[in-house]
Motif scaffolding. Structure first.
Motif, PDB file in Angstrom:
ATOM      1  N   GLN A  40       1.798  -1.361  -0.277  1.00  0.00           N
ATOM      2  CA  GLN A  40       0.559   0.201  -0.027  1.00  0.00           C
ATOM      3  C   GLN A  40       0.854   1.559  -0.157  1.00  0.00           C
ATOM      4  O   GLN A  40       2.140   1.276   1.042  1.00  0.00           O
ATOM      5  CB  GLN A  40      -0.991   0.517   1.212  1.00  0.00           C
ATOM      6  CG  GLN A  40      -1.584   1.615   0.727  1.00  0.00           C
ATOM      7  CD  GLN A  40      -2.747   0.882   2.490  1.00  0.00           C
ATOM      8  OE1 GLN A  40      -1.938   0.305   3.640  1.00  0.00           O
ATOM      9  NE2 GLN A  40      -3.630   2.432   2.710  1.00  0.00           N
ATOM     10  N   ILE A  41       0.939   1.991  -1.094  1.00  0.00           N
ATOM     11  CA  ILE A  41       1.515   3.303  -0.756  1.00  0.00           C
ATOM     12  C   ILE A  41       0.606   4.046  -0.484  1.00  0.00           C
ATOM     13  O   ILE A  41      -0.352   4.432  -0.756  1.00  0.00           O
ATOM     14  CB  ILE A  41       2.238   4.120  -2.400  1.00  0.00           C
ATOM     15  CG1 ILE A  41       0.979   4.244  -3.598  1.00  0.00           C
ATOM     16  CG2 ILE A  41       3.008   2.353  -2.566  1.00  0.00           C
ATOM     17  CD1 ILE A  41       1.365   4.102  -4.445  1.00  0.00           C
ATOM     18  N   HIS A  45       4.880  11.072  -5.987  1.00  0.00           N
ATOM     19  CA  HIS A  45       6.979  11.317  -6.315  1.00  0.00           C
ATOM     20  C   HIS A  45       6.583  12.060  -8.099  1.00  0.00           C
ATOM     21  O   HIS A  45       7.209  12.630  -8.405  1.00  0.00           O
ATOM     22  CB  HIS A  45       8.094  11.466  -5.936  1.00  0.00           C
ATOM     23  CG  HIS A  45       7.804  10.128  -4.814  1.00  0.00           C
ATOM     24  ND1 HIS A  45       7.901   8.690  -4.615  1.00  0.00           N
ATOM     25  CD2 HIS A  45       8.002  10.854  -3.952  1.00  0.00           C
ATOM     26  CE1 HIS A  45       7.828   8.689  -3.377  1.00  0.00           C
ATOM     27  NE2 HIS A  45       8.395   9.578  -2.791  1.00  0.00           N
ATOM     28  N   GLU A  46       5.622  11.645  -8.554  1.00  0.00           N
ATOM     29  CA  GLU A  46       5.720  11.791 -10.168  1.00  0.00           C
ATOM     30  C   GLU A  46       4.499  13.761  -9.686  1.00  0.00           C
ATOM     31  O   GLU A  46       3.438  13.543  -9.616  1.00  0.00           O
ATOM     32  CB  GLU A  46       4.775  11.275 -10.853  1.00  0.00           C
ATOM     33  CG  GLU A  46       4.424  11.595 -12.581  1.00  0.00           C
ATOM     34  CD  GLU A  46       5.852  11.805 -12.989  1.00  0.00           C
ATOM     35  OE1 GLU A  46       6.054  13.050 -12.954  1.00  0.00           O
ATOM     36  OE2 GLU A  46       6.616  10.670 -13.572  1.00  0.00           O
ATOM     37  N   VAL A  54       5.916   2.400 -10.225  1.00  0.00           N
ATOM     38  CA  VAL A  54       6.648   1.640  -8.799  1.00  0.00           C
ATOM     39  C   VAL A  54       7.251   0.127  -9.072  1.00  0.00           C
ATOM     40  O   VAL A  54       6.394  -0.207  -9.690  1.00  0.00           O
ATOM     41  CB  VAL A  54       5.043   1.558  -8.061  1.00  0.00           C
ATOM     42  CG1 VAL A  54       5.914   1.323  -6.785  1.00  0.00           C
ATOM     43  CG2 VAL A  54       4.430   2.467  -7.479  1.00  0.00           C
ATOM     44  N   TYR A  55       8.194   0.638  -9.357  1.00  0.00           N
ATOM     45  CA  TYR A  55       9.080  -1.001  -8.935  1.00  0.00           C
ATOM     46  C   TYR A  55       9.950  -1.163  -8.102  1.00  0.00           C
ATOM     47  O   TYR A  55      10.236  -0.236  -7.812  1.00  0.00           O
ATOM     48  CB  TYR A  55       9.871  -1.286 -10.289  1.00  0.00           C
ATOM     49  CG  TYR A  55      10.857   0.038  -9.869  1.00  0.00           C
ATOM     50  CD1 TYR A  55      12.025  -0.622  -9.235  1.00  0.00           C
ATOM     51  CD2 TYR A  55      10.747   1.922 -11.042  1.00  0.00           C
ATOM     52  CE1 TYR A  55      13.162   0.778 -10.083  1.00  0.00           C
ATOM     53  CE2 TYR A  55      11.724   2.680 -10.855  1.00  0.00           C
ATOM     54  CZ  TYR A  55      12.653   1.742 -10.470  1.00  0.00           C
ATOM     55  OH  TYR A  55      13.912   2.893 -10.236  1.00  0.00           O
ATOM     56  N   VAL A  69       0.225  -1.787  -8.779  1.00  0.00           N
ATOM     57  CA  VAL A  69       0.075  -0.253  -8.316  1.00  0.00           C
ATOM     58  C   VAL A  69      -0.001   0.818  -8.431  1.00  0.00           C
ATOM     59  O   VAL A  69       0.731   1.873  -9.142  1.00  0.00           O
ATOM     60  CB  VAL A  69       1.134  -0.766  -7.292  1.00  0.00           C
ATOM     61  CG1 VAL A  69       1.448   0.396  -6.370  1.00  0.00           C
ATOM     62  CG2 VAL A  69       1.795  -1.490  -6.504  1.00  0.00           C
ATOM     63  N   LYS A  70      -1.425   1.886  -8.500  1.00  0.00           N
ATOM     64  CA  LYS A  70      -1.650   2.731  -9.311  1.00  0.00           C
ATOM     65  C   LYS A  70      -2.148   3.311  -8.688  1.00  0.00           C
ATOM     66  O   LYS A  70      -1.717   4.869  -8.944  1.00  0.00           O
ATOM     67  CB  LYS A  70      -2.484   2.498 -10.373  1.00  0.00           C
ATOM     68  CG  LYS A  70      -1.649   1.145 -11.726  1.00  0.00           C
ATOM     69  CD  LYS A  70      -0.735   2.120 -12.283  1.00  0.00           C
ATOM     70  CE  LYS A  70       0.058   1.211 -13.389  1.00  0.00           C
ATOM     71  NZ  LYS A  70       1.302   1.799 -14.185  1.00  0.00           N
TER      72      LYS A  70
END
Length: 225
Positions: A40-41, A45-46, A54-55, A69-70
């Motif tokens: 879970q983010i 940062h974009e 994300v990677y 993950v979007k």
């Protein structure tokens, strides 16, 4: 009567001994695969896009993009069988420098970067890494808990000391090598001592023979028919 062991039996016995020896080194035959269970983010940062890339990536390895993950504040769960799984593999008790990053338009940003170790995983093979205001991720590694269970006791310094400790099988191997070298040295030394002693006995015999000839010459003794 001596009994000869067939060569096939010797080869099989050698294979079994080699297999047992390799099994004594964790991670020698098979690396422990690390998969992503949940993530879970909490932020992105974009600046120029609402869909982050994300990677996951470990040092000197290829990056693994997390395609699902979007969206922030959404918990994503995985089965470990996705096409991009596993994320990486751990060998023995050795750690890796890994991290979760975001591929932005002009550069990449780091969610977090840390040392991923087999000793971090619980007995169930689960490890949760949390970075405040960045992300919360849970990883799975079957087999890692068996390697790191003894290292998790104590603080971080104990864990680092345990990772630096030598495996008992390595100590046994070193002892056997030392004993082998000492045995070879003793055999070579014994053979050299026997050779020198034999040379000394031959020299003493020749000296006695020469002394006998000198005594006969002094007495004027000659061989008569």
């Amino acid at each position: 009567m001596s009994i000869r062991i067939p060569s096939a039996s010797r080869d099989f016995r050698g294979f079994v001994l080699c297999f047992i020896f390799l099994r004594s080194f964790p991670g020698t035959i098979r690396a422990q695969e690390v998969t992503l269970d949940t993530i879970q983010i909490f932020t992105t940062h974009e600046w120029f896009s609402t869909t982050p890339i994300v990677y996951f990536q470990c040092k000197r390895e290829n990056k693994t993009v997390l395609p699902d993950v979007k969206i922030t504040n959404v918990s994503y769960s995985f089965k470990g069988q996705e096409s991009w799984q596993p994320l990486t593999g751990l060998n023995g008790t050795k750690c890796k420098r890994c991290g979760i990053y975001e591929d932005d338009t002009f550069k990449y940003d780091t969610f977090d970067e840390w040392e991923l170790c087999p000793s971090d995983f619980t007995a169930e093979g689960r490890y949760t890494h949390v970075k405040d205001k960045e992300f919360n991720a849970t990883f799975l590694c079957h087999g890692c808990s068996q390697l790191g269970s003894g290292l998790k006791e104590g603080d971080g310094s104990d864990k680092e000391e345990g990772r630096r400790g030598m495996h008992p099988a390595i100590i046994v191997l070193i002892v056997l090598l030392v004993l082998g070298v000492v045995t070879v040295g003793l055999v070579v030394g014994y053979k050299y001592w026997r050779k020198k002693k034999r040379q000394q006995e031959q020299a003493r015999f020749l000296k006695l023979f020469e002394d006998g000839d000198e005594i006969e010459d002094e007495l004027g003794l000659e061989n008569t028919l």
